[in-house]
Motif scaffolding. Structure first.
Motif, PDB file in Angstrom:
ATOM      1  N   CYS A  32      42.428  30.858  40.213  1.00 31.28           N
ATOM      2  CA  CYS A  32      43.061  31.914  41.012  1.00 31.28           C
ATOM      3  C   CYS A  32      44.290  31.376  41.738  1.00 31.28           C
ATOM      4  O   CYS A  32      45.317  32.067  41.824  1.00 31.28           O
ATOM      5  N   ARG A  35      47.013  31.012  39.228  1.00 37.81           N
ATOM      6  CA  ARG A  35      47.513  32.347  38.868  1.00 37.81           C
ATOM      7  C   ARG A  35      48.439  32.897  39.936  1.00 37.81           C
ATOM      8  O   ARG A  35      49.423  33.583  39.634  1.00 37.81           O
ATOM      9  N   SER A  36      48.152  32.574  41.207  1.00 41.08           N
ATOM     10  CA  SER A  36      48.976  33.107  42.290  1.00 41.08           C
ATOM     11  C   SER A  36      50.393  32.574  42.238  1.00 41.08           C
ATOM     12  O   SER A  36      51.320  33.214  42.749  1.00 41.08           O
ATOM     13  N   VAL A  39      52.796  34.886  39.716  1.00 39.67           N
ATOM     14  CA  VAL A  39      52.935  36.331  39.891  1.00 39.67           C
ATOM     15  C   VAL A  39      53.977  36.596  40.966  1.00 39.67           C
ATOM     16  O   VAL A  39      54.496  35.686  41.618  1.00 39.67           O
ATOM     17  N   GLU A  40      54.286  37.862  41.137  1.00 35.72           N
ATOM     18  CA  GLU A  40      55.225  38.257  42.174  1.00 35.72           C
ATOM     19  C   GLU A  40      54.608  38.024  43.553  1.00 35.72           C
ATOM     20  O   GLU A  40      53.392  37.935  43.715  1.00 35.72           O
ATOM     21  N   TRP A  43      51.622  40.104  44.871  1.00 35.84           N
ATOM     22  CA  TRP A  43      50.277  39.864  44.359  1.00 35.84           C
ATOM     23  C   TRP A  43      49.713  38.522  44.802  1.00 35.84           C
ATOM     24  O   TRP A  43      48.511  38.275  44.652  1.00 35.84           O
ATOM     25  N   ARG A  44      50.553  37.652  45.306  1.00 38.46           N
ATOM     26  CA  ARG A  44      50.101  36.298  45.631  1.00 38.46           C
ATOM     27  C   ARG A  44      48.998  36.267  46.680  1.00 38.46           C
ATOM     28  O   ARG A  44      48.014  35.525  46.524  1.00 38.46           O
ATOM     29  N   TRP A  47      45.477  36.966  45.093  1.00 39.45           N
ATOM     30  CA  TRP A  47      44.916  35.885  44.287  1.00 39.45           C
ATOM     31  C   TRP A  47      44.514  34.696  45.152  1.00 39.45           C
ATOM     32  O   TRP A  47      43.483  34.046  44.890  1.00 39.45           O
ATOM     33  N   ASP A 237      41.783  38.613  33.040  1.00 39.23           N
ATOM     34  CA  ASP A 237      43.191  38.670  33.412  1.00 39.23           C
ATOM     35  C   ASP A 237      44.027  38.402  32.167  1.00 39.23           C
ATOM     36  O   ASP A 237      43.801  37.418  31.459  1.00 39.23           O
ATOM     37  N   LEU A 239      47.072  37.269  31.462  1.00 36.95           N
ATOM     38  CA  LEU A 239      47.796  36.011  31.323  1.00 36.95           C
ATOM     39  C   LEU A 239      46.853  34.836  31.105  1.00 36.95           C
ATOM     40  O   LEU A 239      47.146  33.931  30.330  1.00 36.95           O
ATOM     41  N   ASP A 245      49.720  32.158  30.897  1.00 44.93           N
ATOM     42  CA  ASP A 245      50.065  31.531  32.169  1.00 44.93           C
ATOM     43  C   ASP A 245      50.577  30.116  31.950  1.00 44.93           C
ATOM     44  O   ASP A 245      51.473  29.653  32.639  1.00 44.93           O
ATOM     45  N   ARG A 248      54.191  30.457  30.591  1.00 39.92           N
ATOM     46  CA  ARG A 248      55.131  30.793  31.651  1.00 39.92           C
ATOM     47  C   ARG A 248      55.384  29.596  32.550  1.00 39.92           C
ATOM     48  O   ARG A 248      56.487  29.381  33.040  1.00 39.92           O
TER      49      ARG A 248
END
Length: 299
Positions: A32, A35-36, A39-40, A43-44, A47, A237, A239, A245, A248
């Motif tokens: 998590c 993942r944070s 993201v934008e 959304w951080r 997560w 999720d 990504l 993920d 990216r």
């Protein structure tokens, strides 16, 4: 009179299950947190909060699964429900502070030191607050050196976990980091238990509180259900399920030295030949015509 303490009354069952719970919470929390970072900003926080709750719940569940195997010979052990719940909240809050610091400040030395210290102190505080919720016919005493060692283990483990959450991108690397984190957290727990001595006060009435099986087993249903829910969110999720993920993260620009054009050398900008994939054009040097002797007026 000193009581005989047994931390493995169910054999290796409770240590193994406790270790798996710590690994599960660590794996979900690390994923998590990773993942944070992809993201934008809107959304951080979600997560990071999910990762904090996952790690805190996993550590708390690990602690009380291990405590199911704790017994003092000939003395019943009870637990105070309010203090036991408070230890869960303390673990989630302090772990969350550390994760949010690293999640927003990055993997700088100061951020990792501050976040790891707060998270490690949260893990240690959860452990000893949970121990303070024990009720038995005696008093608990701790060896200062061993307690300090357990706190150091917790801080080092938390710092390493936060570093892995920021630096490690692949799923297998995150899984390996969670296994190491689970081992460190479980080791911290049993190090803290090794510092414990129980001094009995003699026979008397049963201490106030609930028996371990009647209190801890129902209480662990909530954190376990949350860990399962967090696992479902992470698994489905898009990504993370497709491995995007990691792609990216690999494609994300990394800080490096800026290209500074030098005199006589053109900079490789967006419209240059090198940027378009074409060989550089040969430039001819035309010397300036020679100037004659300057007159006094030119001077």
């Amino acid at each position: 009179m000193q009581g005989t303490v047994d931390g493995f009354s169910y054999g290796l069952v409770t240590p193994v299950v406790a270790y798996l719970m710590a690994c599960l919470g660590g794996a979900l929390g690390l994923r998590c947190t990773t993942r944070s970072l992809l993201v934008e900003n809107s959304w951080r926080p979600g997560w990071l909060a999910l990762g904090s709750a996952a790690i805190g719940s996993g550590i708390w569940t690990m602690h009380f699964v291990a405590m199911m195997g704790f017994a003092v010979e000939g003395v019943p052990v009870r637990y105070d429900a309010a203090i036991t719940f408070a230890s869960l909240g303390l673990a989630i809050v302090m772990v969350g502070i550390g994760i949010f610091i690293v999640g927003y400040r990055g993997a700088t030395v100061m951020a990792l030191f501050t976040g790891g210290t707060i998270t490690g102190l949260g893990v240690a505080s959860m452990h000893y607050l949970g121990m303070a919720g024990m009720r038995l016919q005696g008093s608990l005493r701790y060896d200062t050196f061993t307690v300090s060692l357990s706190v150091v283990i917790a801080v080092v483990a938390a710092t390493a976990a936060l570093w892995a959450a920021v630096q490690v991108r692949g799923f297998l690397w995150s899984l390996g980091a969670s296994l190491v984190m689970g081992l460190a957290v479980t080791g911290m727990h049993y190090t803290g238990m090794a510092a414990l001595d129980v001094h009995l006060h003699g026979s008397g009435s049963l201490p106030a509180g609930d028996p371990p099986a009647e209190l801890l087993a129902p209480m662990m249903i909530g954190p376990l259900a949350f860990l399962v829910l967090a696992g479902v969110v992470v698994m489905f999720d898009p990504l993370m399920a497709t491995g995007a993920d990691r792609q990216r993260a690999e494609q994300s620009p990394r800080p490096g030295p800026a290209l500074v054009p030098r005199p006589g050398i053109p900079a490789h900008g967006p419209g240059s030949d090198a940027a378009r994939g074409r060989p550089p054009r040969r430039r001819t040097f035309v010397p300036a015509p020679p100037r004659g002797p300057r007159s006094r007026l030119d001077r």
